[in-house]
Scaffold this active site. Structure first.
Site, PDB file in Angstrom:
ATOM      1  N   ARG A 210      -3.140 -10.179   5.366  1.00 49.30           N
ATOM      2  CA  ARG A 210      -3.458 -10.102   4.006  1.00 49.30           C
ATOM      3  C   ARG A 210      -1.785  -9.761   2.627  1.00 49.30           C
ATOM      4  O   ARG A 210      -1.632  -8.242   2.676  1.00 49.30           O
ATOM      5  CB  ARG A 210      -4.551  -9.771   3.135  1.00 49.30           C
ATOM      6  CG  ARG A 210      -5.394  -8.845   1.861  1.00 49.30           C
ATOM      7  CD  ARG A 210      -6.378  -8.762   2.181  1.00 49.30           C
ATOM      8  NE  ARG A 210      -6.795  -8.580   0.958  1.00 49.30           N
ATOM      9  CZ  ARG A 210      -6.941  -8.185  -0.116  1.00 49.30           C
ATOM     10  NH1 ARG A 210      -5.981  -6.505  -0.397  1.00 49.30           N
ATOM     11  NH2 ARG A 210      -7.395  -7.991  -1.649  1.00 49.30           N
TER      12      ARG A 210
ATOM     13  N   LYS B 169       0.609  -1.421   0.441  1.00 49.25           N
ATOM     14  CA  LYS B 169      -0.016   0.070  -0.045  1.00 49.25           C
ATOM     15  C   LYS B 169       0.637   0.697  -0.021  1.00 49.25           C
ATOM     16  O   LYS B 169       1.646   1.428   0.687  1.00 49.25           O
ATOM     17  CB  LYS B 169      -0.925  -0.008   0.744  1.00 49.25           C
ATOM     18  CG  LYS B 169      -2.341  -0.635   1.191  1.00 49.25           C
ATOM     19  CD  LYS B 169      -3.033  -1.289   2.220  1.00 49.25           C
ATOM     20  CE  LYS B 169      -4.531  -1.901   1.389  1.00 49.25           C
ATOM     21  NZ  LYS B 169      -5.368  -2.154   2.330  1.00 49.25           N
TER      22      LYS B 169
END
Length: 303
Positions: free
Chosen positions: A275, A234
């Site tokens: 994740r 991210k």
């Protein structure tokens, strides 16, 4: 379900939560990301076609993924919305094929219609990033199917989330808003042991807010629900790496080593699962973390 005793996988990961969908207990799990979208921020279009998608998912399982999270709509800031019919066209056959191989599949969707169809195709978990936009229909679907539901913190949608990243105390406000949505789930018939919390890193978060949430992870694990940490590749990781390297930005695929470090730290702090895109690196990082913590536990008992 039990409370949250400590164990070698992390300080506060609840042992009992691992029994979801025949998943192993006693350690932090790895959720592999399978994006079946042309526009995801780091791997859009990389697994086009059913055969390529299934092959990649099975390779992730071989590398150590306990769950494969299958999504057909990008949730990155600025992404265009996808109609449920198109989303289902992208994911349902892949989910059915993976379920036939015995893979534990999570359906990554904001749409109740897709969640229902995905469960029918064999998905065992629903991963919904709609956050404060959680619909009553989604609650009804998950309550009726009695499947684990991942409740993610998010404000707004892909077009508006960045403008809503305003907090006085990001950890406390995220915690409060998750609890608010949890009450809706409970009132709608979702059993408490089926609720998984996700702080929503990157969703209506900016600056150092994601790092503060990670640093305050104990505030979420203490709520008695399993916690999923979804940091992989991210923007906030890229920003930190660029700052350290003195560059403009670091491309998403170059953020996997840093993601593995975050996964290890999250496991030490009691995350139920992480994740990730690069399953092998994270699986190795978690194995090392387990060995370290097991040795620490032995020393503590001897002293």
């Amino acid at each position: 379900m039990t409370g949250a005793p400590s164990h070698p996988a992390g300080r506060g990961a609840p042992r009992g939560w691992g029994t979801y969908a025949q998943l192993p207990a006693g350690r932090t799990l790895v959720m592999g990301i399978l994006n079946l979208t042309p526009d995801s921020f780091s791997d859009g279009g990389a697994h086009a076609g059913v055969e390529a998608a299934v092959s990649h998912a099975l390779a992730m399982v071989e590398a150590g993924a306990d769950v494969v999270d299958v999504g057909g709509e990008s949730t990155r800031p600025g992404a265009d919305p996808v109609a449920p019919a198109e989303e289902q066209r992208r994911v349902l056959e892949v989910i059915e094929r993976l379920a036939g191989h015995g893979v534990v599949v999570s359906a990554d969707t904001k749409h109740a219609q897709t969640a229902r169809a995905a469960i029918g195709a064999g998905a065992q978990i629903v991963n919904d990033v709609s956050g404060l936009g959680l619909t009553e229909e989604m609650i009804e679907v998950c309550a009726a199917a009695d499947v684990p539901y991942i409740l993610t913190h998010a404000r707004g949608d892909s077009a508006t989330m960045d403008s809503r990243a305003r907090y006085d105390d990001v950890v406390e406000e995220v915690r409060a808003e998750l609890l608010q949505q949890r009450e809706r789930l409970l009132a709608g018939g979702v059993r408490p042991e089926r609720i998984i919390l996700d702080p929503g890193l990157g969703f209506a978060k900016g600056g150092d807010q994601d790092w503060r949430l990670l640093a305050g992870l104990d505030r979420l694990t203490s709520l008695g629900h399993p916690v999923l940490v979804a940091a992989s590749r991210k923007r906030f990781i890229g920003t930190a790496l660029a700052r350290a390297r003195g560059t403009e930005q670091v491309p998403a695929p170059e953020r996997d080593a840093a993601t593995a470090v975050i996964s290890a730290l999250a496991a030490e702090r009691g995350a139920w699962a992480v994740r990730v895109h690069d399953v092998a690196a994270t699986a190795d990082a978690l194995a090392v973390t387990r060995s370290w913590l097991a040795a620490q536990s032995t020393i503590d008992h001897q002293s």
